[in-house]
Design a protein around this motif. Structure first.
Motif, short mmCIF file in Angstrom:
data_model
loop_
_atom_site.label_atom_id
_atom_site.label_comp_id
_atom_site.label_asym_id
_atom_site.label_seq_id
_atom_site.Cartn_x
_atom_site.Cartn_y
_atom_site.Cartn_z
N LEU A 36 0.82 -1.21 0.00
CA LEU A 36 0.00 0.00 0.00
C LEU A 36 0.85 1.26 0.00
N PHE A 37 1.92 1.28 0.80
CA PHE A 37 2.80 2.44 0.82
C PHE A 37 3.51 2.62 -0.52
N GLY A 38 3.62 1.55 -1.30
CA GLY A 38 4.28 1.64 -2.59
C GLY A 38 3.50 2.43 -3.62
N SER A 39 2.19 2.60 -3.39
CA SER A 39 1.37 3.32 -4.37
C SER A 39 0.89 4.67 -3.87
N ARG A 40 0.92 4.85 -2.55
CA ARG A 40 0.47 6.13 -1.97
C ARG A 40 1.37 6.50 -0.80
N SER A 41 1.31 7.75 -0.42
CA SER A 41 2.13 8.19 0.69
C SER A 41 1.62 7.63 2.00
N GLU A 42 2.47 7.70 3.02
CA GLU A 42 2.12 7.17 4.34
C GLU A 42 0.86 7.81 4.89
N GLU A 43 0.69 9.10 4.67
CA GLU A 43 -0.49 9.81 5.18
C GLU A 43 -1.78 9.33 4.54
N GLU A 44 -1.71 8.88 3.29
CA GLU A 44 -2.92 8.51 2.55
C GLU A 44 -3.38 7.08 2.82
N VAL A 45 -2.57 6.28 3.48
CA VAL A 45 -2.92 4.88 3.74
C VAL A 45 -3.43 4.76 5.17
N SER A 46 -4.56 4.10 5.34
CA SER A 46 -5.14 3.96 6.68
C SER A 46 -4.78 2.61 7.30
N ILE A 47 -4.84 2.56 8.61
CA ILE A 47 -4.62 1.31 9.34
C ILE A 47 -5.64 0.26 8.92
N ASP A 48 -6.88 0.67 8.73
CA ASP A 48 -7.93 -0.28 8.35
C ASP A 48 -7.63 -0.91 7.00
N GLU A 49 -7.10 -0.13 6.06
CA GLU A 49 -6.74 -0.68 4.75
C GLU A 49 -5.64 -1.73 4.88
N ILE A 50 -4.65 -1.42 5.69
CA ILE A 50 -3.54 -2.35 5.86
C ILE A 50 -4.02 -3.64 6.51
N ALA A 51 -4.85 -3.52 7.57
CA ALA A 51 -5.37 -4.70 8.24
C ALA A 51 -6.18 -5.55 7.27
N ALA A 52 -7.02 -4.91 6.45
CA ALA A 52 -7.84 -5.65 5.48
C ALA A 52 -6.96 -6.37 4.47
N ALA A 53 -5.94 -5.69 3.97
CA ALA A 53 -5.07 -6.30 2.97
C ALA A 53 -4.27 -7.46 3.55
N ALA A 54 -3.98 -7.39 4.85
CA ALA A 54 -3.22 -8.46 5.50
C ALA A 54 -4.10 -9.59 5.99
N SER A 65 -7.38 -8.20 11.67
CA SER A 65 -8.23 -7.14 12.23
C SER A 65 -7.38 -5.96 12.68
N ARG A 66 -8.03 -4.84 12.88
CA ARG A 66 -7.36 -3.65 13.38
C ARG A 66 -6.72 -3.92 14.75
N SER A 67 -7.48 -4.61 15.61
CA SER A 67 -6.97 -4.90 16.96
C SER A 67 -5.76 -5.83 16.90
N SER A 68 -5.78 -6.80 15.98
CA SER A 68 -4.64 -7.70 15.83
C SER A 68 -3.42 -6.95 15.34
N LEU A 69 -3.62 -6.01 14.41
CA LEU A 69 -2.51 -5.22 13.90
C LEU A 69 -1.86 -4.41 15.03
N TYR A 70 -2.70 -3.85 15.90
CA TYR A 70 -2.17 -3.05 17.00
C TYR A 70 -1.46 -3.89 18.06
N ARG A 71 -1.64 -5.19 18.02
CA ARG A 71 -0.87 -6.04 18.94
C ARG A 71 0.58 -6.16 18.49
N HIS A 72 0.81 -5.90 17.21
CA HIS A 72 2.17 -6.00 16.66
C HIS A 72 2.83 -4.63 16.52
N PHE A 73 2.04 -3.58 16.30
CA PHE A 73 2.59 -2.24 16.06
C PHE A 73 1.79 -1.22 16.86
N GLU A 74 2.52 -0.32 17.50
CA GLU A 74 1.88 0.67 18.36
C GLU A 74 1.00 1.62 17.57
N ASP A 75 1.47 2.02 16.38
CA ASP A 75 0.70 2.94 15.54
C ASP A 75 1.17 2.81 14.09
#
Length: 252
Positions: free
Chosen positions: A33-51, A54-64
């Motif tokens: 996702l970061f490869g096509s758009r800047s960091e500001e334009e990519v949301s946590i929800d998009e990353i969680a969905a692509a991976a 869940s959002r909560s699971s993602l936050y268990r691995h990364f603070e923000d």
């Protein structure tokens, strides 16, 4: 590390994975996702969905998102240096440089905007960690270049010249990545020419670099990038240019 297809932007089915594997999949999704758009334009929800998590699971691995962005860029930085390091030794110095410039452009085309943002510090608030990471990458690239030139302790003039050239390479590559107005092959050749010009310019003021430049020229066979540059330079010289050079070398 694998690139994911456009379909990974949609939510993937949840799967039970070991913690390390889940973290790696999140990083791979973020890289995509970061490869096509800047960091500001990519949301946590998009990353969680692509991976496929869940959002909560993602936050268990990364603070923000910032921490995830840095983890993704660190993975890419390691990949870039590994690719540059894999360029075969044995060719002439100018051929190794040309091959590394090609690898660099290949990498940016593959991973795009996110890595460009890291190098140009165009994130909304560049962190000290991001600045340090970008600096570490550059230092490793400098070291590879010194090894190619067989220089153990680079003089200050060469370090400054190489830093200036690297900054120019990064800026030029990012601009090309955004608009692609010029053929990539032409941009790569111009970067080779800029390096050669930098080296000659430094050698003019540093006797040690001049000796090293003489050694480099001895390694260059006919048909190498350096040889083609010299031929092009000689073809561009006119009698008027020679006359002006002679005038400048006159008394005074």
């Amino acid at each position: 590390m694998s690139r994911m297809t456009e379909e990974t932007r949609k939510r993937q089915p949840f799967r039970r994975l070991a913690a390390d594997q889940r973290r790696e999949e999140i990083i791979n999704a973020a890289i995509n996702l970061f490869g096509s758009r800047s960091e500001e334009e990519v949301s946590i929800d998009e990353i969680a969905a692509a991976a496929g998590t869940s959002r909560s699971s993602l936050y268990r691995h990364f603070e923000d998102k910032g921490e995830l962005y840095l983890a993704s860029m660190r993975t890419l930085s390691t990949e870039l240096v590994a690719r540059l390091d894999a360029v075969a030794f044995g060719g002439s110095p100018s051929q190794q440089l040309a091959d590394r410039i090609t690898v660099y452009f290949d990498f940016l085309e593959e991973y795009g905007v996110g890595y460009a943002d890291l190098l140009q510090m165009s994130m909304h608030v560049p962190s000290q960690e991001a600045i340090k990471l970008a600096s570490e990458v550059r230092d490793q690239v400098f070291q590879l270049t010194y090894e190619t030139l067989e220089i153990a302790e680079p003089p200050a003039a060469l370090r400054i010249g190489l830093q200036a050239w690297m900054a120019g390479l990064e800026w030029t590559a990012m601009e090309w990545l955004r608009d692609r107005r010029e053929p990539r092959s032409q941009v790569e050749v111009l970067m080779q020419v800029q390096f050669a010009s930098m080296l000659v310019g430094v050698a003019a003021y540093d006797p040690d670099v001049a000796i090293k430049l003489d050694w480099i020229l001895e390694q260059e066979p006919p048909g190498s990038p350096a040889a083609l540059f010299v031929r092009s330079l000689l073809d561009a010289v006119t009698l008027r240019m020679i006359g002006n050079c002679t005038r400048m070398l006159g008394p005074g």
